[in-house]
Design a protein around this motif. Structure first.
Motif, mmCIF file in Angstrom:
data_model
loop_
_atom_site.group_PDB
_atom_site.id
_atom_site.type_symbol
_atom_site.label_atom_id
_atom_site.label_comp_id
_atom_site.label_asym_id
_atom_site.label_seq_id
_atom_site.Cartn_x
_atom_site.Cartn_y
_atom_site.Cartn_z
ATOM 1 N N SER A 14 13.304 4.353 18.305
ATOM 2 C CA SER A 14 14.591 3.675 18.193
ATOM 3 C C SER A 14 14.461 2.347 17.463
ATOM 4 C CB SER A 14 15.191 3.434 19.581
ATOM 5 O OG SER A 14 15.560 4.661 20.182
ATOM 6 N N PHE A 15 13.272 1.738 17.534
ATOM 7 C CA PHE A 15 13.018 0.491 16.820
ATOM 8 C C PHE A 15 12.246 0.723 15.525
ATOM 9 C CE2 PHE A 15 13.784 -0.783 21.163
ATOM 10 C CZ PHE A 15 14.537 -1.937 21.032
ATOM 11 N N LEU A 16 11.346 1.716 15.525
ATOM 12 C CA LEU A 16 10.515 1.960 14.352
ATOM 13 C C LEU A 16 11.315 2.509 13.177
ATOM 14 C CD1 LEU A 16 7.807 2.204 12.882
ATOM 15 C CD2 LEU A 16 7.479 4.426 14.025
ATOM 16 N N VAL A 17 12.142 3.500 13.418
ATOM 17 C CA VAL A 17 12.882 4.128 12.317
ATOM 18 C C VAL A 17 13.731 3.111 11.554
ATOM 19 C CG1 VAL A 17 14.679 5.805 11.756
ATOM 20 C CG2 VAL A 17 12.795 6.457 13.289
ATOM 21 N N PRO A 18 14.543 2.284 12.225
ATOM 22 C CA PRO A 18 15.293 1.265 11.478
ATOM 23 C C PRO A 18 14.388 0.295 10.716
ATOM 24 C CG PRO A 18 16.250 1.558 13.641
ATOM 25 C CD PRO A 18 14.959 2.305 13.649
ATOM 26 N N ARG A 19 13.246 -0.055 11.282
ATOM 27 C CA ARG A 19 12.299 -0.927 10.586
ATOM 28 C C ARG A 19 11.861 -0.294 9.259
ATOM 29 N NH1 ARG A 19 8.696 -4.794 12.356
ATOM 30 N NH2 ARG A 19 9.167 -5.831 14.329
ATOM 31 N N GLU A 26 11.862 6.176 2.680
ATOM 32 C CA GLU A 26 12.707 7.351 2.928
ATOM 33 C C GLU A 26 12.229 7.987 4.231
ATOM 34 O OE1 GLU A 26 13.542 11.781 0.972
ATOM 35 O OE2 GLU A 26 12.604 10.192 -0.248
ATOM 36 N N VAL A 27 13.115 8.060 5.226
ATOM 37 C CA VAL A 27 12.685 8.433 6.567
ATOM 38 C C VAL A 27 13.392 9.690 7.050
ATOM 39 C CG1 VAL A 27 12.417 7.665 8.955
ATOM 40 C CG2 VAL A 27 12.302 5.989 7.094
ATOM 41 N N ALA A 28 12.617 10.600 7.631
ATOM 42 C CA ALA A 28 13.165 11.772 8.310
ATOM 43 C C ALA A 28 12.716 11.723 9.769
ATOM 44 C CB ALA A 28 12.677 13.060 7.663
ATOM 45 N N TRP A 44 20.444 3.959 10.837
ATOM 46 C CA TRP A 44 20.333 5.371 11.199
ATOM 47 C C TRP A 44 21.152 6.273 10.279
ATOM 48 C CZ3 TRP A 44 16.838 7.586 14.178
ATOM 49 C CH2 TRP A 44 16.122 6.770 15.060
ATOM 50 N N GLN A 45 22.157 5.711 9.610
ATOM 51 C CA GLN A 45 22.977 6.511 8.690
ATOM 52 C C GLN A 45 22.172 6.973 7.474
ATOM 53 O OE1 GLN A 45 26.032 7.414 9.683
ATOM 54 N NE2 GLN A 45 25.551 6.223 11.542
ATOM 55 N N GLN A 46 21.044 6.323 7.220
ATOM 56 C CA GLN A 46 20.224 6.665 6.057
ATOM 57 C C GLN A 46 19.053 7.576 6.413
ATOM 58 O OE1 GLN A 46 19.284 3.181 3.526
ATOM 59 N NE2 GLN A 46 20.613 1.987 4.887
ATOM 60 N N VAL A 47 18.990 8.009 7.665
ATOM 61 C CA VAL A 47 17.862 8.810 8.138
ATOM 62 C C VAL A 47 18.209 10.292 8.098
ATOM 63 C CG1 VAL A 47 16.342 9.269 10.098
ATOM 64 C CG2 VAL A 47 17.085 6.923 9.616
ATOM 65 N N ARG A 48 17.320 11.070 7.553
ATOM 66 C CA ARG A 48 17.492 12.538 7.580
ATOM 67 C C ARG A 48 17.112 13.047 8.966
ATOM 68 N NH1 ARG A 48 14.143 17.056 3.969
ATOM 69 N NH2 ARG A 48 15.044 18.904 5.002
ATOM 70 N N GLN A 49 18.014 13.751 9.605
ATOM 71 C CA GLN A 49 17.767 14.281 10.934
ATOM 72 C C GLN A 49 17.356 15.748 10.850
ATOM 73 O OE1 GLN A 49 17.657 12.428 13.576
ATOM 74 N NE2 GLN A 49 18.652 10.563 12.787
ATOM 75 N N VAL A 50 16.205 16.062 11.412
ATOM 76 C CA VAL A 50 15.678 17.422 11.427
ATOM 77 C C VAL A 50 15.590 17.867 12.880
ATOM 78 C CG1 VAL A 50 13.765 18.929 10.805
ATOM 79 C CG2 VAL A 50 14.351 16.974 9.331
ATOM 80 N N THR A 51 16.335 18.889 13.236
ATOM 81 C CA THR A 51 16.365 19.360 14.622
ATOM 82 C C THR A 51 15.302 20.432 14.837
ATOM 83 O OG1 THR A 51 18.746 18.934 14.748
ATOM 84 C CG2 THR A 51 17.802 20.379 16.417
ATOM 85 N N ALA A 52 14.450 20.196 15.836
ATOM 86 C CA ALA A 52 13.398 21.170 16.134
ATOM 87 C C ALA A 52 12.941 21.001 17.574
ATOM 88 C CB ALA A 52 12.210 20.976 15.187
ATOM 89 N N ASP A 53 12.629 22.112 18.219
ATOM 90 C CA ASP A 53 12.039 22.105 19.558
ATOM 91 C C ASP A 53 10.538 22.287 19.382
ATOM 92 O OD1 ASP A 53 10.966 22.874 22.060
ATOM 93 O OD2 ASP A 53 12.921 23.598 22.731
ATOM 94 N N ARG A 54 9.802 21.205 19.510
ATOM 95 C CA ARG A 54 8.372 21.237 19.200
ATOM 96 C C ARG A 54 7.616 22.255 20.045
ATOM 97 N NH1 ARG A 54 4.411 16.088 18.271
ATOM 98 N NH2 ARG A 54 2.502 17.260 17.772
#
Length: 324
Positions: A14-19, A26-28, A44-54
């Motif tokens: 939550s803190f790393l991605v915005p940093r 370019e962050v996913a 967060w609007q600039q982050v690519r969201q990839v949905t996956a169940d690890r």
């Protein structure tokens, strides 16, 4: 750089991605998509969201492929808990990714023998639970991988992570909100032992900073493991004292033996207290400050206060208003 963060919606992410976004990367973010980040910021609007169940995809043998197909320069794994899982990802990313960073834990150390605990030194007994054992083994595997000329890896080992949005590990080493109510009302708090046991907290944003520093200083960080905590650690007595001051109270502690503490404390809370306090952790950050320039912003009491303030403001902690 193109950076993939696995589990980026959690405490650290939550803190790393915005940093990372603010730094121009370019962050996913790979997550199950079931949780919003703890900190809602425009980045967060600039982050690519990839949905996956690890877990599911690892059973199917396809999770490593999913990560590799994103073509990242850097992969940050915040959601790995077993040596098997870590090894599978290393094997898949070897030769395809420039740098893999893993989130470990200071619980890779068992009971303290000499303080402060330092990387690569026999200052603690072996870890005492499966979580700590796995984190120790993962860190060793990653160091061996890089030393053998394979994938460049780094492991980051935070202390007790604190931040807005969740309960901090409290003065008794557990998550019982009743502890805060007792302190805030000026009532005596039963403290197991003599109150000199240590806990080493760290703000989630300082952990995020460490990951960012390790990414920027890849050559210095490759093949290394870093303890990441606040500049100082709190004893139980010190923690109770500073917490009482937030509510305009004097610290009132009633030392009791562990047997008595277990009789008056719900089983799970007592077990969590023992897990934290029996280790008696105080950890050195010298290696991280000297090699990658880690510079924590928060002392432990500042980090905890921010968390407590958030809980009160959001109706999750029923205590009198803070004076601080």
């Amino acid at each position: 750089m193109k950076i993939v963060v696995i589990g980026g919606s959690g405490h650290i992410g939550s803190f790393l991605v915005p940093r990372l976004v603010r730094a121009g990367h370019e962050v996913a973010n790979i997550s199950r998509g079931s949780r919003l980040p703890y900190v809602d910021v425009p980045e967060w609007q600039q982050v690519r969201q990839v949905t996956a169940d690890r877990k599911h995809e690892e059973r199917e043998g396809i999770f490593g492929d999913r990560v590799a197909e994103l073509g990242a320069d850097v992969v940050v794994d915040l959601l790995c808990f077993t040596l098997e899982s870590a090894t599978a990802l290393v094997d898949r990313l070897r030769g395809e990714t420039g740098h893999l960073l893993h989130c470990g834990s200071i619980w890779r150390y068992g009971v303290s023998l000499k303080l402060p605990l330092a990387e690569g030194r026999d200052f603690a007994e072996e870890p005492v639970d499966e979580y700590g054992i796995q984190k120790r083994d993962i860190a060793r595997m990653l160091k061996d991988e890089t030393a053998a000329g394979g994938l460049a890896t780094t492991s980051i080992h935070p202390g007790h992570i604190v931040g807005p949005g969740w309960q901090p590990i409290g003065p008794l080493g557990n998550l019982d909100p009743g502890v805060w109510q007792t302190i805030a009302s000026g009532q005596p708090l039963q403290v197991p032992g003599n109150g000199t046991e240590l806990m080493h907290h760290v703000h989630a944003d300082d952990v995020a900073q460490a990951f960012e520093k390790a990414i920027l200083n890849r050559d210095a960080a490759a093949g290394e493991d870093f303890n990441i905590v606040a500049p100082s650690a709190l004893t139980v007595r010190g923690y109770v004292s500073v917490a009482a001051s937030w509510f305009g109270q004097e610290p009132r502690m009633e030392p009791v033996g562990w047997e008595e503490f277990r009789r008056t404390t719900p089983g799970e809370s007592a077990d969590i207290s023992w897990a934290h306090l029996s280790r008696n952790h105080c950890v050195s950050i010298h290696k991280a400050t000297s090699l990658i320039g880690y510079a924590p912003r928060y002392e432990p009491e500042q980090a905890v206060l921010e968390s407590v303030q958030w809980l009160i403001s959001n109706g999750q902690l029923d205590v009198p208003k803070l004076l601080t």
